[in-house]
Design an enzyme around this catalytic site. Structure first.
Site, PDB file in Angstrom:
ATOM      1  N   ASP A 126       0.819  -1.214   0.000  1.00  0.00           N
ATOM      2  CA  ASP A 126       0.000   0.000   0.000  1.00  0.00           C
ATOM      3  C   ASP A 126       0.861   1.275   0.000  1.00  0.00           C
ATOM      4  OD1 ASP A 126      -2.416   1.350   0.059  1.00  0.00           O
ATOM      5  OD2 ASP A 126      -3.236   0.169   1.709  1.00  0.00           O
ATOM      6  N   ASP A 183      -9.899   3.760  -3.533  1.00  0.00           N
ATOM      7  CA  ASP A 183     -10.648   2.581  -3.071  1.00  0.00           C
ATOM      8  C   ASP A 183     -12.052   2.492  -3.671  1.00  0.00           C
ATOM      9  OD1 ASP A 183      -8.422   2.475  -1.514  1.00  0.00           O
ATOM     10  OD2 ASP A 183      -9.502   2.105   0.358  1.00  0.00           O
TER      11      ASP A 183
END
Ligand code: GAL
Length: 395
Positions: A126, A183
């Protein structure tokens, strides 16, 4: 070789967020086998953020939270492997993970070794808390080298949300897939925005390194960690799944597979859709036409016309598949039923070509054709028509 096709699997984040445990992962592994997901090709079971303690140990190593994972991570990996699945984990290129757990900035080689020692096959990496002065490409390259030095073959799933145009360079640093957007949320607007945003980038996604449009929300039905806005209808989830397959991107399921309604299990295991997603040539879909949708406006208010025009709402794509087949998609992102046109001249079959197109509806199995010159089905709003096609000489 890893990632020769878009990777398929399940990830804990969309439904469970921080609410993960040894027991949950084992149950999910069981279900992936029992309910046919593994047989359909979904092989990676991935634990996302929130699996570790808040601090490294005295040797600088990451430590699984003993309350969530009382037997350690190797035991979880062993169980997942015993089911014939592959095991994935999560870390971050910044100085903390998004949920505030320790991450791998300046610990790349140590952590890659730790993951390898547990039997990890897949690392999602990430981008939260990445230092402003840091060099994003260099850090992803460093983790890529660390994974290669770890002594285990580990798929590198880079997740920097499309920052710094990863489609231009992630392949070159050895990543096997790269998140290209922020997201996904469990609603129609979120997944259609993601799809629209990647249309021009998909041609840079191919064998060895794929554009990752984020985990699926298919079958979540508003439950879980990324529920926001209106719950999707069956047709909307079907559209999401078909768009991901048409795009030829990784399919990482996010729903609770223990309770996902049967129609969504069947959808995510649909043989034709998976065949399109997994086609060995990994070609991106060819955009034939992107247009507005015009529909009637039966009760026009003052100053309105008796019709409405919804911009950027209809898309026709042709995707070349191996073995002389094509996927032909008519996508309607407006809220109204519309006829979507495709002139075959626009797909390279002008009238003089002497060729026709035989179509088979992927969802109903209906055979259509052979058709000459054009085919223009009516497509309900928030839905698509998808055909597998072959060229047939005109009689
Ligand atoms: C985000 C990432 C999500 C999920 C989350 C975990 O940055 O895009 O997919 O991994 O972090 O905190």
């Amino acid at each position: 070789m890893l990632s020769q096709r878009p990777p398929l699997g399940w990830n804990s984040w969309n439904t469970f967020g921080s609410n993960i445990s040894d027991a949950l992962i084992r149950e999910m592994a069981d279900i992936m086998v029992e309910k046919g997901y593994l047989a359909a090709g979904y092989e990676y079971l991935v634990i996302d953020d929130c699996w570790s303690l808040r601090e490294r140990d005295e040797n600088g190593l990451l430590v699984p939270d003993p309350e969530k994972f009382p037997h350690g991570m190797k035991a979880v990996a062993d169980y997942v492997h015993s089911k014939g699945l592959k095991f994935g984990m999560y870390s971050c290129a910044g100085v903390m993970t998004c949920a505030g757990y320790p991450s791998s900035y300046d610990h790349e080689f140590t952590d890659a070794k730790t993951f390898a020692s547990w039997g990890v096959d897949f690392l999602k990496y990430d981008f939260c808390f990445f230092p402003e002065t840091g060099d994003c490409r260099a850090r992803y390259q460093t983790m890529s080298m660390a994974l290669k030095a770890s002594g285990r073959e580990i798929l590198f799933s880079a997740c920097n949300w499309g920052q710094h145009e990863p489609w231009k360079w992630m392949r070159s640093v050895g990543a096997h897939m790269y998140r290209s957007t922020g997201d996904i949320m469990d609603n129609y607007i979120s997944f259609t925005d993601i799809f629209r945003s990647q249309i021009d980038n998909l041609c840079m996604s191919a064998n060895g390194c794929y554009n990752d449009m984020d985990m699926l929300t298919v079958g979540m039905c508003g439950k879980g960690n990324v529920g926001l806005g209106k719950v999707c209808t069956y047709e909307e989830y079907r559209l999401q799944f078909a768009l991901w397959c048409l795009a030829g991107v990784p399919l990482m399921m996010g729903a609770d597979l223990r309770s996902v309604p049967e129609e969504y299990r069947q959808l995510m295991q649909h043989p034709d859709l998976l065949r399109i997603d997994q086609d060995e040539e990994s070609r991106s879909p060819f955009l034939i036409r992107r247009a507005s949708v015009t529909t009637s406006n039966p009760n026009p208010k003052e100053g309105e016309y008796p019709w409405r025009t919804i911009p950027d709402a209809s898309f026709t794509f042709l995707r070349h598949l191996s073995g002389g087949e094509f996927a032909l998609a008519y996508i309607n992102l407006s809220d109204a039923e519309a006829r979507i046109n495709c002139e075959f001249a626009d797909i390279g079959l002008p009238a003089g070509s002497g060729m026709t197109l035989q179509l088979r509806d992927v969802f109903t199995g209906e055979e259509i054709g052979p058709r000459t010159d054009f085919y223009s089905p009516s497509v309900p709003g928030h839905d698509l028509k998808l055909y597998l096609c072959r060229m047939v000489p005109k009689k």
